[in-house]
Design an enzyme around this catalytic site. Structure first.
Site, PDB file in Angstrom:
ATOM      1  N   ASP A  87       0.863  -1.180   0.000  1.00 50.35           N
ATOM      2  CA  ASP A  87       0.000   0.000   0.000  1.00 50.35           C
ATOM      3  C   ASP A  87       0.909   1.242   0.000  1.00 50.35           C
ATOM      4  O   ASP A  87       1.433   1.619  -1.046  1.00 50.35           O
ATOM      5  CB  ASP A  87      -0.908  -0.124   1.239  1.00 50.35           C
ATOM      6  CG  ASP A  87      -1.963   0.946   1.336  1.00 50.35           C
ATOM      7  OD1 ASP A  87      -2.297   1.564   0.331  1.00 50.35           O
ATOM      8  OD2 ASP A  87      -2.487   1.168   2.444  1.00 50.35           O
ATOM      9  N   LYS A  97      -1.111  -1.433  -4.554  1.00 48.59           N
ATOM     10  CA  LYS A  97      -1.898  -0.177  -4.520  1.00 48.59           C
ATOM     11  C   LYS A  97      -0.946   0.974  -4.798  1.00 48.59           C
ATOM     12  O   LYS A  97      -0.653   1.795  -3.923  1.00 48.59           O
ATOM     13  CB  LYS A  97      -2.487   0.006  -3.118  1.00 48.59           C
ATOM     14  CG  LYS A  97      -3.975  -0.221  -3.004  1.00 48.59           C
ATOM     15  CD  LYS A  97      -4.472   0.251  -1.644  1.00 48.59           C
ATOM     16  CE  LYS A  97      -5.634  -0.577  -1.171  1.00 48.59           C
ATOM     17  NZ  LYS A  97      -6.092  -0.211   0.173  1.00 48.59           N
ATOM     18  N   ASP A 144      -8.141  -8.701   5.589  1.00 47.81           N
ATOM     19  CA  ASP A 144      -9.171  -8.597   6.623  1.00 47.81           C
ATOM     20  C   ASP A 144      -9.625  -7.160   6.859  1.00 47.81           C
ATOM     21  O   ASP A 144      -8.956  -6.200   6.486  1.00 47.81           O
ATOM     22  CB  ASP A 144      -8.617  -9.122   7.952  1.00 47.81           C
ATOM     23  CG  ASP A 144      -7.618  -8.151   8.591  1.00 47.81           C
ATOM     24  OD1 ASP A 144      -6.681  -7.718   7.880  1.00 47.81           O
ATOM     25  OD2 ASP A 144      -7.799  -7.789   9.763  1.00 47.81           O
TER      26      ASP A 144
HETATM   27  P1  IMP Z   1       1.691  -0.466   3.790  1.00 44.92           P
HETATM   28  O1  IMP Z   1       0.853   0.784   3.834  1.00 44.92           O
HETATM   29  O2  IMP Z   1       2.234  -0.720   2.403  1.00 44.92           O
HETATM   30  O3  IMP Z   1       2.757  -0.413   4.840  1.00 44.92           O
HETATM   31  O4  IMP Z   1       0.723  -1.673   4.086  1.00 44.92           O
HETATM   32  C1  IMP Z   1       0.546  -2.127   5.367  1.00 44.92           C
HETATM   33  C2  IMP Z   1      -0.456  -3.229   5.491  1.00 44.92           C
HETATM   34  O5  IMP Z   1      -1.757  -2.625   5.505  1.00 44.92           O
HETATM   35  C3  IMP Z   1      -0.592  -4.330   4.451  1.00 44.92           C
HETATM   36  O6  IMP Z   1       0.358  -5.363   4.576  1.00 44.92           O
HETATM   37  C4  IMP Z   1      -1.971  -4.849   4.791  1.00 44.92           C
HETATM   38  O7  IMP Z   1      -1.913  -5.741   5.898  1.00 44.92           O
HETATM   39  C5  IMP Z   1      -2.697  -3.592   5.203  1.00 44.92           C
HETATM   40  N1  IMP Z   1      -3.567  -3.106   4.106  1.00 44.92           N
HETATM   41  C6  IMP Z   1      -3.314  -2.118   3.228  1.00 44.92           C
HETATM   42  N2  IMP Z   1      -4.345  -1.964   2.383  1.00 44.92           N
HETATM   43  C7  IMP Z   1      -5.276  -2.887   2.752  1.00 44.92           C
HETATM   44  C8  IMP Z   1      -6.579  -3.252   2.230  1.00 44.92           C
HETATM   45  O8  IMP Z   1      -7.115  -2.697   1.267  1.00 44.92           O
HETATM   46  N3  IMP Z   1      -7.216  -4.258   2.891  1.00 44.92           N
HETATM   47  C9  IMP Z   1      -6.685  -4.911   3.968  1.00 44.92           C
HETATM   48  N4  IMP Z   1      -5.479  -4.616   4.456  1.00 44.92           N
HETATM   49  C10 IMP Z   1      -4.773  -3.616   3.859  1.00 44.92           C
END
Ligand code: IMP
Length: 191
Positions: free
Chosen positions: A101, A129, A157
């Protein structure tokens, strides 16, 4: 199915794409014995299908992390609750993620793993994303580009629910999803 969600990627498309990723990894790592690392819990469903599509000797290990608030608040710093129980020095390491994300969590984990001197270190994510990325991070393998929407199912989740849904669902209305008295049933299989 509830109007709070709609199918983003159905199970048949998931299965097809996972097979393609498995074939690509099998070719790219031919002659090597990669170490696949997965982060509990969300990545486990994808990992379980992916390893069965890879025709190589390989190892699977897990990490468990806890976040200090959300990724942006914590700047991706996480506490490692369960560490990999194998020495990855000189190994070909593939970090398998459910979703990248902002990229902050993944970047932090990559920095921790890189300090252990693996021979190679790459990322395979089911969903990318990219529109929400804060730090530059381009995964080597991407299952699907993901819109800037909250996604559940196939391991992902909302407050620990919905991981068991066999399709990836895009949440249209989180408030009404959470308010719904009825459990969200797995929608019927799509071809
Ligand atoms: P980051 O923002 O790339 O550090 O992502 C952190 C974590 O947020 C991911 O590994 C997921 O566990 C969670 N996450 C981000 N987007 C989503 C989503 O759309 N659905 C569920 N979990 C999400």
């Amino acid at each position: 199915m509830s109007e709070a969600v709609r199918v983003l990627v159905g199970r048949a498309d998931l299965a097809r794409r996972v097979r393609e990723l498995g074939r690509a990894i099998t070719e790219d790592y031919a002659g090597r014995q990669p170490v696949l690392l997965s982060v509990l819990k969300g990545g486990v469903w994808f990992l379980a299908d992916l390893v069965r599509a890879i025709d190589l000797p390989l190892e699977v290990h897990f990490l468990a992390i806890s976040r200090y608030g959300d990724a942006e608040e914590s700047q991706g710093r996480v506490q490692i609750l369960l560490d990999v129980d194998v020495d990855i020095a000189g190994r070909d390491v593939l970090l398998v993620e459910d979703i990248v994300d902002t990229g902050l969590t993944c970047r932090y984990l990559l920095s921790v793993l890189a300090a252990r001197d693996p021979a190679s270190l790459e990322v395979c994510t089911l969903l990318d994303k990219a529109a929400r990325r804060i730090v530059p991070l381009v995964p080597r393998y991407v299952g699907f580009q993901c819109p800037d929407r909250f996604v559940i199912g196939y391991g992902l989740d909302d407050r620990e629910r919905y991981r068991n849904l066999p399709d990836l669902l895009q949440v249209e209305d989180l408030a009404s999803l959470r308010a719904a008295a009825e459990p969200l049933e797995a929608p019927p299989a799509r071809a």
